[in-house]
Design an enzyme around this catalytic site. Structure first.
Site, short mmCIF file in Angstrom:
data_model
loop_
_atom_site.label_atom_id
_atom_site.label_comp_id
_atom_site.label_asym_id
_atom_site.label_seq_id
_atom_site.Cartn_x
_atom_site.Cartn_y
_atom_site.Cartn_z
N ASP A 266 1.01 -1.23 -0.02
CA ASP A 266 0.05 0.10 0.07
C ASP A 266 0.84 1.11 0.14
OD1 ASP A 266 -1.51 2.19 0.29
OD2 ASP A 266 -2.47 1.42 2.51
N ASP B 84 -7.62 2.83 -3.32
CA ASP B 84 -8.34 2.93 -2.20
C ASP B 84 -8.70 4.53 -2.09
OD1 ASP B 84 -9.23 3.20 0.55
OD2 ASP B 84 -7.06 3.08 1.43
N LYS C 80 -13.93 0.13 1.88
CA LYS C 80 -14.30 0.56 3.27
C LYS C 80 -15.55 1.22 3.30
CE LYS C 80 -9.26 1.32 3.92
NZ LYS C 80 -8.12 2.31 3.78
#
Length: 436
Positions: free
Chosen positions: A241, A310, A335
């Protein structure tokens, strides 16, 4: 229908001792649903707005009393006594009450906590675990957990720009072995890092080890060493990430990589080389959250690594639609608190599913012990999902959740990641040159 008889809200603490909203929702049949709103340590610019009080004398500005009042003053009068058919209907009430595109009036933490509470209350009324309640297909698999082993950031004179270095036990036989592999690797990696730096490693912001080098290649090589020492060669993949928005210079249009300043194209090329030396299952947020052209290029260049968004997507359907149109990603990080309601998150997931895009559920750095994201991981049949380092209670509980679910779901097997179109494990892990 579900008739709501009581809604209570309070300020509690997340796993980093920061205030968060918690909501209890009770139905006429006596079933209780509870929801809370975790937050990340880094938050994408396009996420729904978390409402905090800003009073420096109250939890250093992080208290959420106004968000709690919004539950009591606005949500309670709108839902008490009402018969509500489904999650979408409940969430529509919340969305209309807020009236903004980013949940900034009531606060995404306000809306999200209520949304989760309703979901759990409905599942309890149905006598089902939440993951069965939301499932749209037979449950056949348990997602492979990805373990966040090393955290970026500053450690003394070392600044590692990449946010997370993860291991994924792709060769585990079942969830029990996958968990054991992650836990064992974390312990062995601590020993490898201690020898490398001649001192025990520090603790990172997500409870992994602090990176001992500014060079991602060195960090991955140390992780390879740990894989070999643990006896897992050829059975573990890696992931990154990058969280590159955190180190992006908007004026110069450059990124930080190790000790160098590089363009987006140069960053992509450097990570491509890493993918040749190490089995990288996925690379998340390789570029800035608004660098659409860069993500499209990365997807073309990194041909054996999944490109995940993300901060680029923030579980938002509109942004996912653009990513699909521009062929910018292979998957996104799911999320649900980023968008603010369960139904919106499920809608984004469904759009991804129809277009062959992977949904990768993930908790937040400031997590909760009983995180609804785990129900999404199993109920949506995600092939893999992101966990933190195996050393704090709320992260351990996520692993225990998967173990319990595997026992309850007859015939469920661990998902096989080798079947993913863009990922095929290369040379045995540990074949790259040692960092030492």
């Amino acid at each position: 229908m579900t008739r709501i008889t009581e809604v209570i809200a309070r300020q509690v603490l997340d796993c980093k001792a920061r205030p968060m909203v918690e909501v209890d929702l009770v139905t006429a049949s006596g079933h209780l649903g509870r929801g809370a709103a975790p937050t990340g340590s880094t938050v994408g610019a396009h996420e729904a707005v978390v409402l905090r009080d800003g009073d420096p004398g109250d939890y250093r500005g992080l208290s959420v009393h106004a968000a709690v009042r919004n539950v009591l003053d606005e949500i309670v009068p709108a839902v008490i006594g009402r018969d509500i058919v489904d999650q979408e209907g409940f969430d529509r009430i919340l969305i209309d009450l807020d009236g903004t595109s980013d949940k900034s009036r009531l606060g995404a933490n306000t809306v999200y906590s209520a949304s989760v509470a309703f979901l759990r209350a409905q599942a309890h009324e149905a006598g089902q675990p939440v993951y069965r309640h939301i499932a749209r297909e037979p449950l056949r698999s348990i997602p492979v957990p990805a373990f966040n082993m090393i955290n970026g950031g500053r450690a003394g004179d070392v600044v590692q720009p990449f946010n997370e270095f993860l291991v994924v036990p792709v060769g585990a036989r079942d969830i029990d072995e996958a968990v054991q592999m992650g836990v064992t690797l974390f312990a062995v990696l601590g020993e490898v890092l201690t020898r490398f730096a001649a001192r025990p490693p520090g603790v990172g912001g997500s409870y992994g080890y602090l990176a001992p080098s500014c060079d991602p290649g060195v960090v991955l090589a140390l992780m390879e060493d740990a894989v070999v020492e643990a006896g897992y060669a050829g059975r573990v993949a890696f992931a990154l990430d990058c969280a590159s928005s955190e180190f992006y210079d908007r004026e110069r249009g450059t990124y930080r990589y190790a000790d160098a300043e590089v363009t987006g194209a140069e960053l992509i090329e450097r990570v491509r080389r890493l993918s040749l030396d190490h089995d990288l299952l996925f690379v998340e947020d390789l570029l800035d959250e608004d660098d659409w052209a860069g993500f499209t290029l990365a997807k073309q260049v990194l041909d054996r690594t999944l490109i995940l968004g993300d901060d680029l997507i923030v579980t938002n359907r509109d942004r996912l639609e653009r990513a699909i149109a521009e062929a910018a990603i292979d998957g996104f990080v799911l999320k649900p608190n980023q968008v603010g309601t369960i139904s919106e998150a499920l809608d984004t997931h469904e759009l991804a599913r129809r277009n062959g895009i992977l949904s990768t559920p993930s908790g937040r750095s400031g997590g909760v012990v009983d995180d609804i994201v785990m129900d999404l991981s199993v109920g949506l049949q995600a092939p893999f999902q992101k966990n933190g380092a195996p050393r704090s209670g709320e992260r351990i509980e996520k692993l225990n959740f998967l173990i319990r679910a595997a026992q309850k779901i007859a015939g469920a097997e661990l998902a096989r990641l080798g079947d993913l179109a863009r990922f095929s494990p290369g040379p045995a892990a540990g074949s790259a040159p040692s960092a030492r």
